[in-house]
Design a protein around this motif. Structure first.
Motif, PDB file in Angstrom:
ATOM      1  N   GLU A 240       0.760  -1.090   0.044  1.00 49.09           N
ATOM      2  CA  GLU A 240       0.036  -0.016  -0.081  1.00 49.09           C
ATOM      3  C   GLU A 240       0.682   1.258  -0.013  1.00 49.09           C
ATOM      4  N   HIS A 241       0.430   2.241  -0.837  1.00 47.90           N
ATOM      5  CA  HIS A 241       1.043   3.511  -0.726  1.00 47.90           C
ATOM      6  C   HIS A 241       0.178   4.559  -0.094  1.00 47.90           C
ATOM      7  N   GLU A 242       0.667   5.629   0.365  1.00 48.27           N
ATOM      8  CA  GLU A 242      -0.078   6.771   0.993  1.00 48.27           C
ATOM      9  C   GLU A 242      -1.181   7.442   0.129  1.00 48.27           C
ATOM     10  N   ASP A 243      -0.515   7.742  -1.201  1.00 50.94           N
ATOM     11  CA  ASP A 243      -1.528   8.166  -2.087  1.00 50.94           C
ATOM     12  C   ASP A 243      -2.724   7.073  -2.383  1.00 50.94           C
ATOM     13  N   ASP A 244      -2.463   6.043  -2.370  1.00 48.57           N
ATOM     14  CA  ASP A 244      -3.674   4.943  -2.620  1.00 48.57           C
ATOM     15  C   ASP A 244      -4.529   5.221  -1.500  1.00 48.57           C
ATOM     16  N   ILE A 245      -4.145   5.135  -0.394  1.00 46.83           N
ATOM     17  CA  ILE A 245      -4.860   5.155   1.046  1.00 46.83           C
ATOM     18  C   ILE A 245      -5.793   6.635   0.637  1.00 46.83           C
ATOM     19  N   ARG A 246      -5.321   7.629   0.149  1.00 47.96           N
ATOM     20  CA  ARG A 246      -5.873   8.974   0.332  1.00 47.96           C
ATOM     21  C   ARG A 246      -6.796   8.916  -0.678  1.00 47.96           C
ATOM     22  N   LEU A 247      -6.798   8.268  -1.868  1.00 44.69           N
ATOM     23  CA  LEU A 247      -7.467   8.329  -2.828  1.00 44.69           C
ATOM     24  C   LEU A 247      -8.696   7.382  -2.480  1.00 44.69           C
ATOM     25  N   ALA A 248      -8.561   6.367  -1.801  1.00 47.05           N
ATOM     26  CA  ALA A 248      -9.582   5.682  -1.429  1.00 47.05           C
ATOM     27  C   ALA A 248     -10.550   6.171  -0.507  1.00 47.05           C
TER      28      ALA A 248
ATOM     29  N   LEU B 298     -10.998   9.589  -0.495  1.00 45.84           N
ATOM     30  CA  LEU B 298     -11.644  10.348  -1.124  1.00 45.84           C
ATOM     31  C   LEU B 298     -12.953   9.836  -1.878  1.00 45.84           C
ATOM     32  N   LEU B 299     -13.050   8.850  -2.581  1.00 38.83           N
ATOM     33  CA  LEU B 299     -13.992   8.181  -3.179  1.00 38.83           C
ATOM     34  C   LEU B 299     -14.848   7.533  -1.980  1.00 38.83           C
ATOM     35  N   THR B 300     -14.611   6.949  -1.262  1.00 37.03           N
ATOM     36  CA  THR B 300     -15.651   6.722   0.180  1.00 37.03           C
ATOM     37  C   THR B 300     -16.196   8.046   0.620  1.00 37.03           C
ATOM     38  N   HIS B 301     -15.593   9.309   0.557  1.00 36.27           N
ATOM     39  CA  HIS B 301     -16.269  10.350   1.134  1.00 36.27           C
ATOM     40  C   HIS B 301     -17.245  10.742  -0.008  1.00 36.27           C
ATOM     41  N   LYS B 302     -17.018  10.741  -1.216  1.00 37.28           N
ATOM     42  CA  LYS B 302     -17.786  11.063  -2.260  1.00 37.28           C
ATOM     43  C   LYS B 302     -19.136  10.171  -2.312  1.00 37.28           C
ATOM     44  N   ARG B 303     -18.885   9.000  -2.263  1.00 38.30           N
ATOM     45  CA  ARG B 303     -20.023   7.903  -2.004  1.00 38.30           C
ATOM     46  C   ARG B 303     -20.746   8.132  -0.805  1.00 38.30           C
ATOM     47  N   ASP B 304     -20.267   8.497   0.253  1.00 41.31           N
ATOM     48  CA  ASP B 304     -21.087   8.907   1.162  1.00 41.31           C
ATOM     49  C   ASP B 304     -21.829  10.256   1.149  1.00 41.31           C
ATOM     50  N   ALA B 305     -21.330  11.091   0.465  1.00 39.76           N
ATOM     51  CA  ALA B 305     -22.126  12.326   0.221  1.00 39.76           C
ATOM     52  C   ALA B 305     -23.235  12.124  -0.915  1.00 39.76           C
TER      53      ALA B 305
END
Length: 308
Positions: free
Chosen positions: A220-228, A230-237
């Protein structure tokens, strides 16, 4: 001690309690042989040597902690503190030596028969921590400003000695280096990392087996964790937006339903009142119609009469 020895002892038949006790009745002391010179002001006690000495009789060394039966005598007072002197015999020869207390310096002083083995030095010469004197202790207790200044000076001294302390530690590590301890520390760290790698491999294998894939899983990379995230946040929104929209539609529908029910109630009310309204409205309409019909009849009759 005397009370313990006087318990469960034999009381002779001629014992008289008015004598004041069994020791007084028998004419003995509770300390027995240790009080044989008590009439001379001398009490025999067990004395422990406070420091190392050399005996002047045989020249042998007597270590600190060796115990003797010593004659304890009161020789004076230092303010309200009594001064005691102890006389004892060397266990290696027939020489006697005497030691007295020194309350002023919190120490013992050799009077005769021996000399002290000098292991004393000034702590300030080798930069040791020196205990405060009574004057300084009293001033620290009474004067707050002096206490603050004293603490600041102690901190300065501590900072100035940090470099020397670090140098001494580094020197000791270089001289007394322990390869075994270093090896143990490295092996313990290696074991921890090995456990983490094994745990990660187990999790990756379980994930591949669950998804049915045959690929290599990278770390895992920090960028992948950050992108995941953000996607989770958009889905929740989006979920929250759709939920809010559904709620708004349900509110509008409920309001419209209430409005329709209100209109239905009004129509029902009008239907109940319609017969009366028709009666009121029908009367003038009927009279007008009858009047018009009468006029028409009269017009027809007049016209017929004129023709004739």
């Amino acid at each position: 001690m005397g009370e313990r020895k006087g318990t469960n002892l034999y009381y002779p038949p001629d014992y008289d309690p008015r004598a004041g006790g069994l020791n007084k009745f028998l004419g003995t002391h509770a300390l027995r042989e240790r009080a044989r010179k008590l009439h001379m002001g001398i009490l025999i006690i067990r004395f422990e040597m406070p420091y190392n000495i050399w005996c002047n009789g045989c020249g042998n060394h007597i270590g600190m902690g060796v115990r003797y039966n010593a004659e304890k005598t009161k020789i004076g007072m230092y303010y309200s503190t009594p001064l005691y002197q102890f006389r004892m015999k060397c266990h290696l020869c027939d020489n006697h030596f005497e030691i007295k207390t020194d309350p002023a310096n919190l120490d013992y002083v050799i009077v005769s028969g021996a000399r002290r083995q000098e292991n004393r030095w000034d702590p300030k010469q080798n930069e040791q921590v020196v205990p405060e004197t009574k004057e300084v202790s009293c001033r620290l207790y009474d004067d707050a400003m002096y206490k603050l200044e004293h603490g600041i000076e102690d901190k300065k001294v501590a900072k100035s000695r940090d470099s020397a302390l670090e140098g001494a530690i580094a020197l000791n590590e270089s001289i007394w280096k322990d390869d075994y301890s270093s090896n143990c520390a490295v092996r313990a760290l290696f074991r921890e990392k090995k456990k983490e790698l094994k745990k990660k491999q187990t999790e990756d294998h379980a994930l591949l087996k669950k998804t049915g894939l045959d690929i290599d899983i990278v770390n895992e990379h920090e960028d992948d964790i950050r992108l995941a995230k953000l996607l989770t946040h958009k889905r929740d929104a989006r979920k929250k937006g759709s939920t809010a929209l559904k709620r708004l539609v349900s509110i509008v529908r409920s309001k419209n339903k209430k409005k329709i029910l209100f209109l239905n109630d009004r129509l029902k009310l009008q239907n109940h009142e319609s017969p009366k309204v028709q009666e009121v409205i029908s009367k003038p309409t009927t009279s007008k119609v009858n009047d018009s019909n009468a006029s028409l009849v009269n017009y027809d009759s007049s016209s017929s009469d004129s023709n004739t």
